[in-house]
Design an enzyme around this catalytic site. Structure first.
Site, PDB file in Angstrom:
ATOM      1  CB  SER A  55      -0.933   0.015   1.222  1.00 26.20           C
ATOM      2  OG  SER A  55      -0.214  -0.216   2.413  1.00 26.20           O
ATOM      3  CD  GLU A 191      -7.752  -5.621   1.083  1.00 27.50           C
ATOM      4  OE1 GLU A 191      -6.615  -6.133   1.062  1.00 27.50           O
ATOM      5  OE2 GLU A 191      -7.985  -4.462   0.697  1.00 27.50           O
TER       6      GLU A 191
HETATM    7  O1  KIV Z   1      -0.524  -3.425   1.469  1.00 24.39           O
HETATM    8  C1  KIV Z   1      -1.209  -3.378   2.496  1.00 24.39           C
HETATM    9  O2  KIV Z   1      -1.173  -2.418   3.277  1.00 24.39           O
HETATM   10  C2  KIV Z   1      -2.076  -4.519   2.786  1.00 24.39           C
HETATM   11  C3  KIV Z   1      -3.182  -4.311   3.786  1.00 24.39           C
HETATM   12  C4  KIV Z   1      -4.279  -3.563   3.160  1.00 24.39           C
HETATM   13  C5  KIV Z   1      -3.640  -5.584   4.372  1.00 24.39           C
HETATM   14  O3  KIV Z   1      -1.939  -5.544   2.199  1.00 24.39           O
END
Ligand code: KIV
Length: 274
Positions: A55, A191
């Protein structure tokens, strides 16, 4: 926090600690972080697992999706986070296309562990990754499999949509999770799936289950740090909450999140996606 310990007195969290927490029905608090300063704030608040999520491509690098994030990006941010904390377990995402074969998965997970100091790697996928998980596990790599909505597959999925609504899809998700657990996935993450399905999975699996947009029954909860601080540009996802609102500092907001997860107060029904 693991049974009555102040964050400062804690022993490092390991896969064994997480298994014991599940057995004791003690909720596990997880947050993302991408640098040393935030890692130290999370540690002081008693966060159990820090996820260096891909993310970071969206919230740090300002990209539209996580797809362009590279191995070098993940190694770099993992190393920064590792410098800022000692006790939370350090889980790091394998980025898009870094694990299409056993050989690449082994090579790239080794980079995350040796150069990035990761203690667990996270892969997005389904039952098709059983052999890759088995080989990683046999080689001493702790694994978290990420099921349900897979942000790295956003172009294939045609958007960020709730997964596992239909009975057949729900059954496949449970079957895949069990096979991946048997292959060596130490922890699983779901998720954006219906809360009822996540509750069934939590009861069925021996391994701890982390949820995001998956209801309150999961053994653990994770949010993207910038979402829960209310600083992500654009609309906040329905399953998230601004914990900084009404708090005097970021430290207090993170501590409020940890308390809300541990007490079962977060997520509420208003954070469920289906
Ligand atoms: O990349 C991320 O932060 C994640 C979370 C949303 C679980 O995979």
């Amino acid at each position: 926090m693991y049974k009555g310990q102040e964050p400062t007195q804690r022993k490092p969290i390991t896969v064994k600690t997480l298994a014991k927490m599940k057995q004791a029905r003690e909720k596990i608090a997880v947050l993302t972080a991408y640098d040393a300063s935030f890692a130290a704030v999370l540690e002081a608040a008693g966060v159990d697992i820090i996820l260096v999520g891909d993310s970071l491509g969206m919230v740090v690098q300002g990209r539209q999706t996580t797809v362009p994030v590279s191995m070098d990006d993940m190694v770099y941010h993992s190393r920064l986070v590792a410098r800022g904390c000692r006790t939370p377990l350090l889980m790091v995402d394998m980025p898009f296309m870094s694990y299409p074969t056993v050989e690449l998965a082994l090579r790239n997970s080794a980079r995350l562990m040796q150069e990035g100091l990761a203690q667990m790697v996270k892969l997005e996928g389904d039952g098709a990754l059983v052999e890759i998980v088995r080989q990683l596990s046999r080689s001493g790599v702790p694994v978290c499999m990420h099921l349900g909505l897979l942000p790295q597959s956003v172009h294939k999925l045609g958007g960020y949509r709730v997964q596992g609504r239909e009975e057949a899809a729900a059954g496949k998700l449970i079957d895949d999770a069990l096979r991946l657990q048997d292959a060596g996935s130490d922890v699983l993450l779901v998720e954006c799936i219906p809360a009822e399905l996540a509750a069934r999975l939590t009861e069925t699996l021996e391994a701890p289950l982390i949820g995001i947009g998956a209801g309150a029954a999961c053994d653990a909860q994770v949010l993207v740090l910038y979402d829960m601080l209310g600083i992500t540009p654009g609309r906040r996802p329905k399953f998230s909450k601004d914990f900084l609102e009404g708090q005097p500092s970021i430290q207090a907001a993170v501590a409020a999140y940890v308390r809300a997860v541990k007490s079962g107060e977060f997520p509420g029904t208003e954070h469920c996606v289906a």
